[in-house]
Design an enzyme around this catalytic site. Structure first.
Site, PDB file in Angstrom:
ATOM      1  N   ARG A 136     -26.320  18.618  -3.594  1.00  0.00           N
ATOM      2  CA  ARG A 136     -26.713  19.905  -3.042  1.00  0.00           C
ATOM      3  C   ARG A 136     -28.120  19.783  -2.474  1.00  0.00           C
ATOM      4  O   ARG A 136     -28.833  18.813  -2.745  1.00  0.00           O
ATOM      5  CB  ARG A 136     -26.668  20.982  -4.122  1.00  0.00           C
ATOM      6  CG  ARG A 136     -25.257  21.331  -4.552  1.00  0.00           C
ATOM      7  CD  ARG A 136     -25.274  22.153  -5.808  1.00  0.00           C
ATOM      8  NE  ARG A 136     -25.867  23.480  -5.616  1.00  0.00           N
ATOM      9  CZ  ARG A 136     -26.108  24.313  -6.611  1.00  0.00           C
ATOM     10  NH1 ARG A 136     -25.845  23.966  -7.845  1.00  0.00           N
ATOM     11  NH2 ARG A 136     -26.616  25.509  -6.379  1.00  0.00           N
ATOM     12  N   HIS A 137     -28.525  20.774  -1.701  1.00  0.00           N
ATOM     13  CA  HIS A 137     -29.920  20.880  -1.260  1.00  0.00           C
ATOM     14  C   HIS A 137     -30.802  20.939  -2.521  1.00  0.00           C
ATOM     15  O   HIS A 137     -30.315  21.211  -3.626  1.00  0.00           O
ATOM     16  CB  HIS A 137     -30.087  22.179  -0.478  1.00  0.00           C
ATOM     17  CG  HIS A 137     -29.547  23.353  -1.237  1.00  0.00           C
ATOM     18  ND1 HIS A 137     -30.296  24.001  -2.215  1.00  0.00           N
ATOM     19  CD2 HIS A 137     -28.327  23.953  -1.210  1.00  0.00           C
ATOM     20  CE1 HIS A 137     -29.535  24.956  -2.744  1.00  0.00           C
ATOM     21  NE2 HIS A 137     -28.358  24.956  -2.158  1.00  0.00           N
ATOM     22  N   GLN A 189      -6.092  -5.502  -7.185  1.00  0.00           N
ATOM     23  CA  GLN A 189      -6.578  -4.139  -7.437  1.00  0.00           C
ATOM     24  C   GLN A 189      -5.629  -3.293  -8.266  1.00  0.00           C
ATOM     25  O   GLN A 189      -6.045  -2.531  -9.116  1.00  0.00           O
ATOM     26  CB  GLN A 189      -6.840  -3.411  -6.102  1.00  0.00           C
ATOM     27  CG  GLN A 189      -8.183  -3.723  -5.505  1.00  0.00           C
ATOM     28  CD  GLN A 189      -9.051  -2.487  -5.268  1.00  0.00           C
ATOM     29  OE1 GLN A 189      -8.589  -1.355  -5.322  1.00  0.00           O
ATOM     30  NE2 GLN A 189     -10.317  -2.706  -5.036  1.00  0.00           N
ATOM     31  N   GLY A 229       0.789  -1.233   0.000  1.00  0.00           N
ATOM     32  CA  GLY A 229       0.000   0.000   0.000  1.00  0.00           C
ATOM     33  C   GLY A 229       0.814   1.272   0.000  1.00  0.00           C
ATOM     34  O   GLY A 229       0.286   2.347   0.276  1.00  0.00           O
ATOM     35  N   ARG A 244     -32.196  25.051   3.772  1.00  0.00           N
ATOM     36  CA  ARG A 244     -32.422  24.286   2.550  1.00  0.00           C
ATOM     37  C   ARG A 244     -31.823  22.882   2.559  1.00  0.00           C
ATOM     38  O   ARG A 244     -32.397  21.970   1.957  1.00  0.00           O
ATOM     39  CB  ARG A 244     -31.969  25.068   1.313  1.00  0.00           C
ATOM     40  CG  ARG A 244     -30.548  25.652   1.373  1.00  0.00           C
ATOM     41  CD  ARG A 244     -30.436  26.798   0.359  1.00  0.00           C
ATOM     42  NE  ARG A 244     -29.115  27.326   0.110  1.00  0.00           N
ATOM     43  CZ  ARG A 244     -28.485  28.240   0.848  1.00  0.00           C
ATOM     44  NH1 ARG A 244     -29.056  28.721   1.941  1.00  0.00           N
ATOM     45  NH2 ARG A 244     -27.284  28.695   0.511  1.00  0.00           N
ATOM     46  N   LEU A 249     -34.379  31.276  -3.304  1.00  0.00           N
ATOM     47  CA  LEU A 249     -33.402  32.264  -3.757  1.00  0.00           C
ATOM     48  C   LEU A 249     -32.707  31.808  -5.041  1.00  0.00           C
ATOM     49  O   LEU A 249     -32.360  32.623  -5.894  1.00  0.00           O
ATOM     50  CB  LEU A 249     -32.369  32.560  -2.657  1.00  0.00           C
ATOM     51  CG  LEU A 249     -32.884  33.459  -1.525  1.00  0.00           C
ATOM     52  CD1 LEU A 249     -31.800  33.685  -0.469  1.00  0.00           C
ATOM     53  CD2 LEU A 249     -33.357  34.815  -2.045  1.00  0.00           C
ATOM     54  N   ASN A 250     -32.517  30.485  -5.183  1.00  0.00           N
ATOM     55  CA  ASN A 250     -31.938  29.959  -6.422  1.00  0.00           C
ATOM     56  C   ASN A 250     -32.775  30.434  -7.611  1.00  0.00           C
ATOM     57  O   ASN A 250     -32.252  30.895  -8.616  1.00  0.00           O
ATOM     58  CB  ASN A 250     -31.957  28.425  -6.464  1.00  0.00           C
ATOM     59  CG  ASN A 250     -30.892  27.772  -5.600  1.00  0.00           C
ATOM     60  OD1 ASN A 250     -31.114  26.705  -5.026  1.00  0.00           O
ATOM     61  ND2 ASN A 250     -29.717  28.391  -5.497  1.00  0.00           N
ATOM     62  N   PHE A 261     -16.417  42.334  -8.320  1.00  0.00           N
ATOM     63  CA  PHE A 261     -16.887  41.317  -9.234  1.00  0.00           C
ATOM     64  C   PHE A 261     -15.772  40.887 -10.181  1.00  0.00           C
ATOM     65  O   PHE A 261     -15.581  39.710 -10.460  1.00  0.00           O
ATOM     66  CB  PHE A 261     -18.097  41.872 -10.014  1.00  0.00           C
ATOM     67  CG  PHE A 261     -19.000  40.823 -10.595  1.00  0.00           C
ATOM     68  CD1 PHE A 261     -19.642  41.041 -11.809  1.00  0.00           C
ATOM     69  CD2 PHE A 261     -19.229  39.614  -9.935  1.00  0.00           C
ATOM     70  CE1 PHE A 261     -20.502  40.093 -12.351  1.00  0.00           C
ATOM     71  CE2 PHE A 261     -20.075  38.662 -10.472  1.00  0.00           C
ATOM     72  CZ  PHE A 261     -20.715  38.908 -11.694  1.00  0.00           C
ATOM     73  N   ALA A 262     -15.033  41.865 -10.676  1.00  0.00           N
ATOM     74  CA  ALA A 262     -13.931  41.568 -11.584  1.00  0.00           C
ATOM     75  C   ALA A 262     -12.784  40.884 -10.855  1.00  0.00           C
ATOM     76  O   ALA A 262     -12.205  39.909 -11.347  1.00  0.00           O
ATOM     77  CB  ALA A 262     -13.440  42.859 -12.243  1.00  0.00           C
ATOM     78  N   HIS A 310     -23.892  22.484  -0.334  1.00  0.00           N
ATOM     79  CA  HIS A 310     -24.117  23.643  -1.180  1.00  0.00           C
ATOM     80  C   HIS A 310     -23.104  23.662  -2.321  1.00  0.00           C
ATOM     81  O   HIS A 310     -22.118  22.933  -2.299  1.00  0.00           O
ATOM     82  CB  HIS A 310     -23.979  24.918  -0.347  1.00  0.00           C
ATOM     83  CG  HIS A 310     -24.859  24.942   0.854  1.00  0.00           C
ATOM     84  ND1 HIS A 310     -26.107  25.522   0.863  1.00  0.00           N
ATOM     85  CD2 HIS A 310     -24.671  24.439   2.104  1.00  0.00           C
ATOM     86  CE1 HIS A 310     -26.650  25.382   2.063  1.00  0.00           C
ATOM     87  NE2 HIS A 310     -25.800  24.733   2.844  1.00  0.00           N
ATOM     88  N   GLU A 315     -22.880  27.153   3.355  1.00  0.00           N
ATOM     89  CA  GLU A 315     -22.382  27.694   2.088  1.00  0.00           C
ATOM     90  C   GLU A 315     -21.393  28.829   2.351  1.00  0.00           C
ATOM     91  O   GLU A 315     -21.387  29.443   3.432  1.00  0.00           O
ATOM     92  CB  GLU A 315     -23.554  28.171   1.229  1.00  0.00           C
ATOM     93  CG  GLU A 315     -23.176  28.730  -0.148  1.00  0.00           C
ATOM     94  CD  GLU A 315     -22.403  27.763  -1.060  1.00  0.00           C
ATOM     95  OE1 GLU A 315     -21.471  27.098  -0.567  1.00  0.00           O
ATOM     96  OE2 GLU A 315     -22.673  27.731  -2.270  1.00  0.00           O
ATOM     97  N   TYR A 357      -6.159   3.481  -7.096  1.00  0.00           N
ATOM     98  CA  TYR A 357      -5.495   4.656  -6.543  1.00  0.00           C
ATOM     99  C   TYR A 357      -6.371   5.892  -6.567  1.00  0.00           C
ATOM    100  O   TYR A 357      -5.945   6.973  -6.218  1.00  0.00           O
ATOM    101  CB  TYR A 357      -4.203   4.951  -7.305  1.00  0.00           C
ATOM    102  CG  TYR A 357      -3.145   3.891  -7.157  1.00  0.00           C
ATOM    103  CD1 TYR A 357      -2.376   3.488  -8.235  1.00  0.00           C
ATOM    104  CD2 TYR A 357      -2.901   3.298  -5.929  1.00  0.00           C
ATOM    105  CE1 TYR A 357      -1.397   2.522  -8.095  1.00  0.00           C
ATOM    106  CE2 TYR A 357      -1.925   2.322  -5.776  1.00  0.00           C
ATOM    107  CZ  TYR A 357      -1.172   1.934  -6.866  1.00  0.00           C
ATOM    108  OH  TYR A 357      -0.196   0.979  -6.730  1.00  0.00           O
TER     109      TYR A 357
END
Lengths: 426, 451
Positions: free
Chosen positions: B238-239, B153, B33, B288, B244-245, B330-331, B373, B308, B410
């Site tokens: 995910r939930h 294996q 191993g 959620r 809101l999604n 944002f950028a 999330h 989240e 592996y």
């Protein structure tokens, strides 16, 4: 626990108990020596422990049985989760009794054996904790040392260490020479894995941990909680004073840790040495109450304010954290503090309360009210089974940020009653 | 004289993992191993942010010797073979030096049998000359079932045995192991008491740990003591779709939409059909995921660590609003999505740190379903599938889809099961233009549709 006298069993028991309670696992220690002292009011000498002393054997067996009975009561009636049975447990026979009792009651057993033959370490142990023991309170040091050495001899002949072959089905950790080597066998579950990880990280090298808050901040002056402001002029003065204080302590290899917030970083910058930033050391997140004064919290969120006073440890700010969450995120910090030697941690009020509670073994309901004033350094030095605390106020004035629990915590209370204990601010 | 050590700057790493680079050296007979451990450990260390690389000497040998004929290559009296093997080890160590001293690596895993004291002595000297710390990981196992299982294996599929049938391969491999046995000198409690090592016995039933000297070694030991090879599966999802999604808003703590509730029912059916033994179910502490798990009708555990990613000032905003109010942020996020931290919020890098105890416990457990999330699932998936920090924040984790991960050889087999309930798409790809001066249109180019 398993091991000859003066191998650090009680040191490990107490420390482990303190750690488990701090991370929220109800744990209690049962020291059979205590039971023996209650049964045999006066300790004469080592002859009590001679293997052929039948009378004494009877008493010692009865004490162990009484302790085990209390362990059961702790689990069944007091919701305990972990019990640490601190005694020599040096014979296979004694350990078998424990294993069979546990099997009967459905408890898991994990053995912690401490093996050490370094005469210097053993002598140091005896000096640190045995001389002060109730057993030797009226003896002079040389007498006490001689008697204790004889006491150890009484156990030696019948000592059967946990055996790699015969005991391969048991779950245990063997600690050799104060942590130089470990043998770990059959870890059964999460809590045993955490216990092993903890035991493998603690050490007994002398060192000190310095805890301090950042210098007074702009928001502190305004009586506002949280936020990420810089230091006030007095706060900057504190940073210089802290630098002088640290220099005067002449500490070897000091590590300095801060949070990711401006006020701790500014404080550490003045020290002129390298420091490491930990996000985990950030102040408690007050969520919707960030940067508010207590007066504003009372005005905008009176119910939340009252709920917090009712259970300050578990209360979580909306979109924020609780002290309980803080402890959880500070656990890796504590683990690393255990590994390290001399460290200065520059942090925040709630964070410092959590760390202090760990070192001074304070329960959850005291933790959120521990006093951690600004401009004061606490120096913690492990000794014997606990921690010596020295408090240094560095003589720079600062606002008080400590808010006691008010008398009235009812949701229906008046604003006056709610704000009764708010400290002064601009 | 010690070699160079990396000066550590005060980055926002949790703790200084290593002052000097660490060389982990595996020790053990074939089929114990070692490569499994090497690859897993490397994957874990990279995921927690410690640049790690493994160096498998068998690979070097295959490159050198193009064709593997038989076990005779490994006979202790095969001088030609020994020469080649020594050269391969040296070549691998040179690459180790390159990685640790020049390329900024922090941990190198030297995967080979290293079964003689002499060979280990050479490595220790090499490490001393270069200023590396050494930590040995020895795997000792005499259980014939485990060894046979290993061979089936991972050895049968090895390039060495591509042209043999199974029985031939097994027979040859057993003879190969014999070649090493006579000269095998396990790490010795007395002779090697000054070395730092962990001896793993019988696939983790017992460990002997000697002289752990620093934080990274302590973490490695903790990890190695928590992994196991009992077959099991980890289910990640995910939930169900949330209110809101549907509105295209990120974060928050809303409940499930009608379709989300439908998904929860389908999830229950799916789990029942899988017929999983002793399944543990974990959720976060947000509505959620809890609502999704409630529907399963089995006990579940809530972890705050599975919450989240905290979007700080951008919580509950639509991407359009983020562009309007925080175009610079944002950028910046698009420029380095892994390390970017929302103001008063978190980064993916922070997420990985808070998920580490979850991963550790997942390693200890057997069959687990984690209801979490998008960002959290991306981090967990990256750990299991060995994805880099660059890829992690863009992994596809759509709603209403369960990923079943089963460790094999592996790595990890992934089966993706879409449970047939429609939902919005919440995956926003990296836009072409990540410049802070970009137009609103460019910024919002990859925003998925919403109401």
């Amino acid at each position: 626990m398993v091991g000859l006298p003066a191998r650090g069993k009680t040191y490990i028991s107490k420390k482990l108990t303190r750690y488990l309670n701090w991370i929220g696992v109800p744990t209690k220690m049962f020291n059979v020596g205590q039971y023996r002292r209650e049964a045999v009011k006066i300790y004469k000498n080592f002859e009590f422990f001679k293997p052929d002393n039948e009378e004494a054997m009877r008493i010692r067996k009865a004490c162990a049985a009484a302790a085990l009975k209390d362990v059961s009561a702790y689990f069944t009636k007091e919701q305990g989760q972990v019990a640490v049975f601190d005694a020599t447990n040096t014979t296979r026979e004694r350990r078998a009794v424990i294993v069979s009792l546990a099997k009967e009651k459905g408890y898991k057993v994990f053995f912690v054996e401490s093996i050490c033959d370094d005469p210097e370490i053993i002598a140091e142990n005896i000096k640190q904790v045995k001389f002060g023991s109730p057993d030797y309170v009226d003896r002079d040091i040389d007498e006490a040392m001689e008697d204790f050495v004889q006491r150890i001899e009484c156990y030696r002949a019948s000592y059967m260490p946990i055996d790699d072959e015969k005991d391969r089905k048991l779950s245990y950790i063997k600690i050799f020479d104060v942590g130089s080597r470990y043998l770990v066998n059959q870890i059964q579950d999460h809590i045993q894995s955490r216990i092993v990880y903890y035991l493998m990280n603690i050490h007994v090298t002398p060192r000190s941990i310095y805890l301090s808050r950042h210098g007074e901040s702009e928001l502190n002056l305004l009586g506002r909680i949280g936020g990420d402001s810089g230091l006030s002029p007095r706060g900057l003065k504190y940073a210089s004073a802290l630098a002088n204080f640290i220099r005067s302590q002449e500490i070897t290899d000091l590590k300095v840790w801060t949070s990711h917030m401006k006020r701790t970083i500014q404080t550490a910058e003045t020290l002129g040495v390298q420091y490491e930033q930990w996000k985990a050391l950030n102040e408690i997140d007050a969520g919707v109450c960030e940067e508010l004064t207590y007066e504003e919290i009372q005005e905008n969120f009176p119910e939340e304010f009252a709920l917090r006073d009712q259970d300050k440890y578990r209360y979580r700010y909306p979109k924020g954290e609780s002290y309980e969450d803080l402890v959880h995120r500070l656990e890796p910090v504590i683990m690393e503090l255990e590994r390290q030697e001399n460290v200065l941690v520059v942090c925040h009020q709630a964070v410092m309360r959590c760390l202090l509670a760990y070192f001074l073994d304070k329960p959850a309901d005291e933790l959120p009210y521990l006093r951690c004033p600004l401009h004061t350094v606490l120096k913690l030095t492990p000794i014997a089974y606990g921690c010596k605390v020295e408090s240094y106020f560095l003589n720079i004035e600062a606002v008080n940020t400590h808010r006691e629990r008010p008398a009235n915590v009812s949701i229906n209370r008046d604003p006056d009653e709610a704000l009764q204990t708010v400290p002064d601010h601009i | 004289m010690r070699g160079s050590c990396h000066p550590k700057n005060t980055r926002d790493r949790a703790v200084c993992m290593t002052n000097c680079p660490t060389l982990i050296v595996t020790v053990g007979l074939p089929a114990r191993g070692k490569t499994y451990i090497s690859k897993k450990l490397t994957r874990y260390l990279n995921w927690i942010g410690v640049p790690t690389k493994e160096f498998n000497v068998g690979q070097y040998r295959r490159e050198c010797l193009k064709i593997y004929k038989s076990f005779e290559f490994f006979r202790p009296d095969n001088e030609e073979g020994l020469k080649i093997r020594r050269e391969c080890a040296t070549s691998a160590l040179n690459d180790v030096r390159q990685y640790l001293s020049v390329e900024g690596g922090q941990v190198a895993v030297f995967d080979a049998t290293n079964t003689t004291r002499e060979r280990r002595g050479t490595i220790v000297k090499f490490a001393e000359q270069n200023g590396f710390k050494v930590f040995f990981v020895e795997s000792v196992c005499e259980d014939p079932d485990v060894i046979a299982q290993n061979i089936v294996q991972v050895k049968l599929g090895s390039p060495d045995y591509l042209h043999c049938n199974s029985d031939e391969a097994i027979e040859d491999f057993m003879k190969r192991i014999k070649c090493y046995e006579s000269s095998y000198q396990p790490l010795d409690e007395v002779l090697d008491r000054d070395l730092s090592y962990i001896k793993i016995m019988d696939v983790g039933r017992r460990y002997l740990v000697n002289r752990v000297v620093d934080h990274i070694q302590s973490r490695i030991v903790y990890y190695l003591m928590n992994i196991h090879i009992t077959p099991r599966s980890i289910y990640l999802c995910r939930h169900g779709e949330s209110d809101l999604n549907i509105k295209g808003r990120i974060g928050g703590d809303s409940g499930l939409s009608a379709r989300g509730k439908e998904f929860a029912k389908h999830l229950r059916k799916f789990i029942q059909e899988q017929n999983i033994k002793d399944l543990k179910v974990w959720t976060s502490q947000m509505k959620r995921t809890i609502q999704t798990a409630e529907c399963l009708g089995v006990p579940y555990e809530q972890w705050k660590s599975l919450n989240e990613i905290d979007a700080g000032v951008c919580e509950e905003m639509m991407y359009e609003e983020i562009q309007e109010h925080y175009p610079l942020e944002f950028a910046l996020r698009d420029q380095d999505k892994y390390r970017y931290r929302y103001p008063k919020g978190e980064s993916y890098e922070d997420l990985v740190q808070r998920l580490e105890p979850v991963i550790m416990e997942l390693e200890r457990q057997e069959n687990v379903l984690v209801v979490c999330h998008q960002a959290v699932m991306r981090c967990l998936l990256a750990y299991f599938l060995d994805k880099t920090a660059n890829e992690l924040p863009y992994l596809n984790c759509p709603l209403h889809t369960v990923l079943k991960l089963t460790p094999v050889a592996y790595g990890c087999k992934v089966e993706s099961v879409y449970l047939g309930v429609d939902s919005v798409n919440t995956h926003r790809d990296r836009p072409e233009n990540v410049n802070v001066q970009r137009s609103t249109e460019d910024a919002l180019q990859t925003v998925p549709a919403h109401f």
